[in-house]
Motif scaffolding. Structure first.
Motif, PDB file in Angstrom:
ATOM      1  N   GLU A  78      -1.209  -8.155   6.694  1.00  0.00           N
ATOM      2  CA  GLU A  78      -2.607  -8.523   6.439  1.00  0.00           C
ATOM      3  C   GLU A  78      -3.054  -9.572   7.461  1.00  0.00           C
ATOM      4  OE1 GLU A  78      -6.138  -8.971   3.810  1.00  0.00           O
ATOM      5  OE2 GLU A  78      -4.674  -7.405   4.159  1.00  0.00           O
ATOM      6  N   GLN A 102      -0.346   4.040   1.159  1.00  0.00           N
ATOM      7  CA  GLN A 102      -0.908   4.865   2.230  1.00  0.00           C
ATOM      8  C   GLN A 102      -0.408   4.371   3.594  1.00  0.00           C
ATOM      9  OE1 GLN A 102      -3.168   7.309   1.286  1.00  0.00           O
ATOM     10  NE2 GLN A 102      -2.838   6.675  -0.825  1.00  0.00           N
ATOM     11  N   SER A 134       0.846  -1.198   0.000  1.00  0.00           N
ATOM     12  CA  SER A 134       0.000   0.000   0.000  1.00  0.00           C
ATOM     13  C   SER A 134       0.876   1.241   0.000  1.00  0.00           C
ATOM     14  CB  SER A 134      -0.896   0.008   1.239  1.00  0.00           C
ATOM     15  OG  SER A 134      -1.542   1.259   1.342  1.00  0.00           O
ATOM     16  N   GLU A 184      -4.734  -0.339  -4.879  1.00  0.00           N
ATOM     17  CA  GLU A 184      -4.624   0.252  -3.538  1.00  0.00           C
ATOM     18  C   GLU A 184      -5.870  -0.106  -2.728  1.00  0.00           C
ATOM     19  OE1 GLU A 184      -3.343   1.393  -0.522  1.00  0.00           O
ATOM     20  OE2 GLU A 184      -1.998   2.404  -1.940  1.00  0.00           O
ATOM     21  N   HIS A 185      -5.697  -0.819  -1.597  1.00  0.00           N
ATOM     22  CA  HIS A 185      -6.874  -1.254  -0.829  1.00  0.00           C
ATOM     23  C   HIS A 185      -7.170  -0.339   0.357  1.00  0.00           C
ATOM     24  CE1 HIS A 185      -3.474  -3.054   1.224  1.00  0.00           C
ATOM     25  NE2 HIS A 185      -4.205  -3.176   2.308  1.00  0.00           N
ATOM     26  N   ASN A 186      -6.273   0.612   0.658  1.00  0.00           N
ATOM     27  CA  ASN A 186      -6.535   1.519   1.780  1.00  0.00           C
ATOM     28  C   ASN A 186      -7.262   2.791   1.337  1.00  0.00           C
ATOM     29  OD1 ASN A 186      -5.377  -0.120   3.684  1.00  0.00           O
ATOM     30  ND2 ASN A 186      -3.332   0.744   3.404  1.00  0.00           N
ATOM     31  N   THR A 201      -2.979   0.014  12.312  1.00  0.00           N
ATOM     32  CA  THR A 201      -3.765  -1.205  12.538  1.00  0.00           C
ATOM     33  C   THR A 201      -4.028  -1.323  14.032  1.00  0.00           C
ATOM     34  OG1 THR A 201      -2.578  -2.163  10.672  1.00  0.00           O
ATOM     35  CG2 THR A 201      -3.825  -3.686  12.039  1.00  0.00           C
ATOM     36  N   GLN A 241       2.383  -3.999   4.251  1.00  0.00           N
ATOM     37  CA  GLN A 241       1.642  -3.901   5.510  1.00  0.00           C
ATOM     38  C   GLN A 241       1.013  -5.248   5.855  1.00  0.00           C
ATOM     39  OE1 GLN A 241      -1.005  -0.665   4.554  1.00  0.00           O
ATOM     40  NE2 GLN A 241       0.615   0.869   4.734  1.00  0.00           N
ATOM     41  N   VAL A 245      -1.114   3.436   7.373  1.00  0.00           N
ATOM     42  CA  VAL A 245      -2.297   3.041   8.137  1.00  0.00           C
ATOM     43  C   VAL A 245      -1.899   2.721   9.577  1.00  0.00           C
ATOM     44  CG1 VAL A 245      -3.639   2.117   6.204  1.00  0.00           C
ATOM     45  CG2 VAL A 245      -2.079   0.616   7.423  1.00  0.00           C
TER      46      VAL A 245
END
Length: 1151
Positions: A617, A534, A532, A880-882, A538, A615, A536
């Motif tokens: 998962e 971005q 990613s 991109e999933h974020n 978690t 990142q 984040v």
């Protein structure tokens, strides 16, 4: 073709009905008209093996040199290697054939040549004016040991000091010895009764080339007049000398000593030093000598026009600084800076603006060669910051435990990794450009991108850009960030299965297209990462614990009841984590106080800030079972299209849906077979209960040891007929277990801990390396058949879309599983539709019943379509999933559809596929869906394959193998024709086995030493283009002008005095040197790359050319010798004639 008769023997092992059906298949010939349709374009001439480049820090460095005009750095090593560095991207590796340690290097400044002195008393002259440097001449000293060399700037006469204290002079052009020798007994005072020791320093006076300063180890320094052949001055000090350096005006010099002192001498005052300094000594008040310190190993004395001179030294710390790191000390005027280094200092050099020793030196940087690093210090900036090192020398920052190589990656990958890696750069470097900037880049003929991924002992992973034979770090990922770290040793969790490096990376599985990354670590942990851009945070790290073992009968019950005939699955096909209460042994194990259901590492409970890049998962950990630690993971695969990750070890296999965070499959290896198990194994308790029984018998019941030892190797899988014996053996083992359950478990946990210590795959334990990873497999003759049977590990995993059963009419998603006993099993995957449904409905996993057999452990599997093209596993494109996904709902549905590059997924039944399976011993191509063996190749009988890869080359594909006997082989696909077989290198240690990998376009690599990656190519095209791709070390540069002598110095003779060395050292004045003193060996010189061309037509031609050259050289040598004999005969007859004329008229009494 030789296809089907051998198959009967192999498949005779399979049981009952499956055996009968196999025999029917063997008689069915595969569709004969199909195979010739696949046109195989690869031929033997497409292949040639040669080394390309070596990256990384030179292993065990021993010598350093710098050419101040060409701006090239040379490093020699203890194994005889030579590494040359120019501007970033210009590097070169050479090797002395003898393998002796390099003790000194001397550039012929701005000449494109280098002299190396080796520990075996040989001198070599290297020609650097070619892309692959070669030795022009060698000189082997026969009677004396070489200790020090000095080559004055712009001179062709090399001074060579020896252990006996003598100095010989070598003509660098012809590499022959001059007759001029400085003998030690002439150099020292006649009144001296002891030998002065070896020569440790030679240099000429910067202002007078006719004066040579000679430093002997004992503490004597002599200023020798070359013309008058006598000593002008002798300087004695009662401490041993390590190094000497001149002030540029030639009036003073400085010596460093073994007691941590520096002495400064005036040339004309030999009685005592002008000044004695102890840089790190405590000054005592009452005028006494300071306390002695450690030896100052080297000192340099460099002057500046505008200020005080620099005195730079290594060593000399006081003895009470215990545990202090090695230091470089920079003394400038009244300030003294002590620069601590991470490793011990091998050598250092001061980089100066001028190559002339008689000019102000103007130092601007110090290059420090450490044991495991190269540091460049900026002398011009306050605080002496270091330069940011642009060379890829940090491969070994933490020992490399595994690596993977990817050629022809998606074009956007390297920029994406570089952009997230650029944020990780350290601050505080010097603002200046890297000053070692000689040479020119080669022409990059390759247009494709290459990435190397290295996994390390500290749990870090590095991504490297390896395009066009260069190497540059892109991004570093620390996998240990998700785990709690113990603050001190007392807090260390008692669940650790390795004492050091619990985060070490063992396996890397990466999908370049989707950028999904999955790693398996030494503490039986698996982490899945998404890429990613971005940042984040978690809140809770997603985590799963898996209880992976093979345990059927309730061995805890004292009755020792009979186990059921077939194993019951430990896991289910439903997507729930495995309930621990399904194991009857759990509660009783816990009551014994043994560890149970606990993972080896503790995942952080606090929120985790995840920077752009990879990142976490999901974290998956195998847990302890009844006091036994989980077994290390031997195989791993991830598929971004299916959202699945699968891994296996010697106990079994587990599959996880990382989208739903659920365990789908958890089976013992034997349970995968179902009723088709070819070994007819009786279900047993897990290895943990059986393993210590031998140890238990040794102690508690000595009398039963012989029976136990004799029986166990023959019972079990190796003999299907002795089931009665096996039954008795089972009962016997049960009784023994019940008698000493607690003791047995104690031993089990200790043995498990010991075995974990042994199996850690780092180079920190070279002696124990043989236990590494998956290489302690069934090859060992000492492994009993019971142990073999129970330790059938999962060795290969491959997700694909193909025919799972013979009756299939269309390909479907499935997982192919290979084991160490040579079995391939197929598991069918039923995936829910994409989009929301994928996250809500379960993935159904079921064994298909398909079983294939090969000799040796399965290493690699791949699939070809009916045209012979590779069918890559399905993957999803990276996204991109974020980011909020409300508007992307449609795309999201698409995203989960399997993306397959090959058209095979939509082909009709008439279109078949081929499965390519490579094991340690053989390769097979299986026609699908019929499951007939289309082609077979026995790769090796006496050795075993360490690495096999199915790779693309020249718009086609082939199977590339590296064998433990050192052979590299390639085979065409699908017909498995041998195309290349070259003996490359023997398997000298497990590091090579663990890191060797092939990739597309004829590239391969392995870790040649703990700090260096060796790349090679098996492509003829790359071998031919290599010369263009390599950088140029030598570039024509004008030598700077000599310093101006000035009017008065010229008038009164105060400037630098020159010397006609030719007149002094030439044969006419000094005669010839003794032949027995040194032997001249001509080098291979001009012929480049001959050794690289190990095979192929080009190699043969090169060797033939070399042979002709050698023959020509021998003939010319013979001609020269004949001419010499003729001339000596001629001169003899002339002398005889003269003598006859002289004495012709004399009587006998007049003589």
């Amino acid at each position: 073709m030789r296809k089907f008769n051998i198959r009967k023997v192999l498949d005779g092992l399979t049981a009952g009905s499956s055996s009968a059906s196999q025999q029917q298949q063997q008689q069915q010939h595969p569709p004969g008209n199909r195979e010739p349709e696949i046109q195989e374009t690869l031929q033997s001439e497409h292949f040639q093996l040669c080394k390309t480049v070596r990256h990384g820090f030179p292993y065990q460095p021993s010598a350093l040199a710098f050419d101040p005009v060409q701006k090239i750095l040379a490093v020699g090593t203890q194994t005889g290697a030579l590494r040359l560095f120019g501007r970033p991207g210009v590097e070169c590796y050479c090797q002395h054939d003898s393998g002796a340690a390099v003790i000194q290097l001397q550039f012929l400044i701005n000449e494109g040549a280098l002299v190396s002195a080796l520990a075996d008393d040989t001198l070599h002259l290297w020609n650097l004016r070619q892309k692959r440097p070669a030795i022009l001449h060698s000189l082997k000293f026969c009677r004396e040991r070489v200790t020090f060399c000095h080559l004055p700037f712009q001179s062709k006469w090399l001074y060579v000091g020896t252990e006996r204290g003598n100095i010989h002079i070598v003509n660098v052009e012809s590499f022959t010895l001059s007759g001029y020798v400085i003998m030690w007994n002439k150099a020292i005072e006649l009144s001296s009764k002891s030998h002065p020791g070896p020569v440790v320093h030679i240099s000429d006076n910067p202002m007078d080339e006719g004066k040579l300063l000679i430093g002997f180890e004992s503490g004597t320094v002599v200023l020798w007049d070359l013309k008058s052949k006598k000593a002008d001055y002798r300087y004695t000090y009662d401490e041993a000398i390590h190094s000497v350096a001149w002030h540029h005006e030639g009036k003073q010099f400085i010596c460093s000593h073994s007691d941590g002192t520096l002495t400064i001498w005036n040339v004309r005052s030999p009685a005592k030093p002008v000044q004695t300094i102890t840089p790190h000594g405590k000054q005592l008040k009452d005028g006494k000598k300071p306390e002695p310190c450690k030896p100052i190993l080297k000192v340099e004395f460099k002057t500046t026009r505008s200020g005080e001179p620099f005195i730079i030294l290594s060593g000399g710390l006081s003895y009470d600084t215990v545990g202090r790191r090695p230091c470089l000390t920079v003394m400038h005027g009244k300030s003294t800076a002590v620069l601590e280094m991470d490793y011990s200092i091998v050598d250092f050099l001061t980089l100066c603006e001028t190559p002339y020793p008689n000019d102000f030196q103007e130092p601007y940087a110090v290059v420090v060669l450490l044991e495991k690093d190269l540091v460049l210090i900026d002398l011009a900036q306050n605080g002496y910051p270091i330069f940011e090192n642009p060379y890829p020398l940090s491969i070994h920052e933490s020992p490399v435990t595994c690596c993977e190589y990817f050629a022809d990656c998606p074009v956007d990958l390297i920029p994406a990794l570089y952009s997230v890696g650029a944020r990780q750069k350290r601050q505080g470097y010097s603002k200046k450009e890297w000053p070692i900037n000689g040479g020119n880049w080669g022409l990059g003929a390759q247009s494709y991108s290459e990435i190397i991924i290295t996994g390390h002992a500290d749990g870090s992973i590095k991504f490297w850009d390896a395009s066009a034979i260069t190497l540059q770090v892109l991004y570093k990922l620390k996998t240990s960030k998700v785990f709690e770290k113990s603050r001190n040793k007392d807090e260390k969790p008692n669940t650790d299965i390795v004492d050091e490096d619990p985060y070490a990376i063992q396996i890397i599985s990466w999908c370049p297209e989707s950028r999904m990354l999955c790693i398996a670590g030494v503490s039986a942990h698996v982490i899945i990462y998404r890429f990613s851009k971005q940042e984040v945070i978690t809140e809770v790290i997603p985590m799963l614990e898996v209880r992976l073992l093979y345990e059927i009968s309730d061995v805890e019950t004292p009755e020792g009841e009979q186990a059921p005939p077939l194993p019951t699955p430990v896991g289910s096909a439903n997507p729930q984590p495995i309930p621990p209460q399904s194991h009857p042994s759990t509660s009783s194990s816990s009551s014994d106080g043994l560890r149970d259901n606990v993972p080896c590492l503790k995942v952080k409970s606090s929120p985790l800030k995840q920077s752009p890049g990879y990142q976490t998962e999901l974290v998956i950990q195998l847990v302890w079972v009844g006091g036994e630690p989980p077994q290390q993971i031997t195989s791993l695969a991830v598929n971004s299209s299916y959202g699945l990750v699968v891994f296996g070890n010697c106990n079994g296999i587990a599959m996880v849906d990382y989208l739903q965070k659920a365990v789908l499959l958890n089976l013992g290896t034997i349970e995968l077979y179902g009723s088709n198990d070819p070994y007819r194994r009786e279900p047993r308790s897990p290895r943990k209960s059986r393993q210590p029984s031998g140890g238990l018998c040794d102690i508690s019941e000595g009398a039963v040891v012989p029976e136990d030892r004799c029986k166990s190797p023959t019972s079990g899988s190796s003999s299907p007929h002795n089931s009665d014996d096996e039954q008795k053996m089972n009962n016997f083992i049960e009784k023994v277990k019940i008698k000493s359950r607690k003791f047995s478990k104690m031993v089990a946990s200790d043995i498990a801990k010991m075995s974990r210590k042994l199996s850690l795959p780092t180079d920190l334990k070279p002696d124990l390396d043989i236990k590494d990873n998956s290489f302690s497999r069934s090859r060992s003759s000492s492994v009993t058949s019971i142990d073999k049977e129970s330790r059938e590990a999962i060795s290969a995993l491959h997700f694909c879309e193909t025919f799972t059963r013979k009756t299939d009419s269309a390909p479907s998603p499935c997982l192919w599983v290979g084991t160490t006993l040579g079995t391939v099993l197929v598991i069918a995957l039923n995936l829910p539709p994409g989009g929301e449904q994928r996250l809500l409905q379960p993935v159904i996993v079921s064994p298909s019943g398909t079983i294939l057999r090969l000799k040796g452990a399965i290493l690699r599997m791949a699939f070809l379509d009916s045209t012979g093209c590779l069918v890559p596993p399905a993957h999803e494109p990276w996204k991109e999933h974020n980011v909020p996904e409300e508007k992307d709902e449609k795309e999201k549905v698409k995203k989960r559809r399997p993306v397959s590059v090959s058209p095979s997924s939509s082909q009709e039944i008439s279109e078949n596929q081929y499965a390519v399976i490579c094991s340690e011993k053989q390769a097979k191509v299986i026609s699908l869906p019929t499951q007939n063996c289309a082609y077979k190749q026995n790769i090796t009988e006496t050795s075993f394959v360490l690495r096999g890869d199915i790779v693309s080359l020249s718009n086609s594909i082939c199977l590339a193998c590296f064998c433990a006997n050192g052979h590299i082989m390639t085979f065409s696909l699908p017909s498995l024709r041998p195309l290349l077989d070259v003996y490359y290198l023997p398997l000298t240690n497990m590091r090579i086995a663990r890191t060797f990998c092939f990739t597309n376009n004829g590239q391969a690599l392995y870790l040649v030493s703990p700090t260096e990656i060796q790349r090679l190519t098996y492509s003829q095209e790359t071998c031919e283009n290599l010369q263009e791709m390599l950088g140029e070390l030598f570039t024509p540069v004008e030598t700077p002008e000599a310093p101006n002598r000035g009017f008065f110095k010229g008038l009164f003779g105060g400037g630098a005095q020159s010397l006609d060395r030719e007149e002094l050292f030439g044969e006419s004045s000094s005669g010839k040197a003794s032949r027995s003193l040194a032997q001249h060996i001509p080098g291979p010189g001009g012929i480049e790359g001959v050794k690289g061309a190990a095979s192929g037509v080009v190699g043969e031609l090169a060797r033939a050319r070399l042979a002709l050259d050698e023959r020509g050289q021998k003939l010319s040598d013979l001609e020269e010798r004949t001419a010499a004999m003729l001339s000596s005969a001629d001169s003899f007859s002339k002398h005889a004639h003269e003598m006859m004329l002289k004495y012709k008229d004399k009587k006998w009494y007049q003589f």
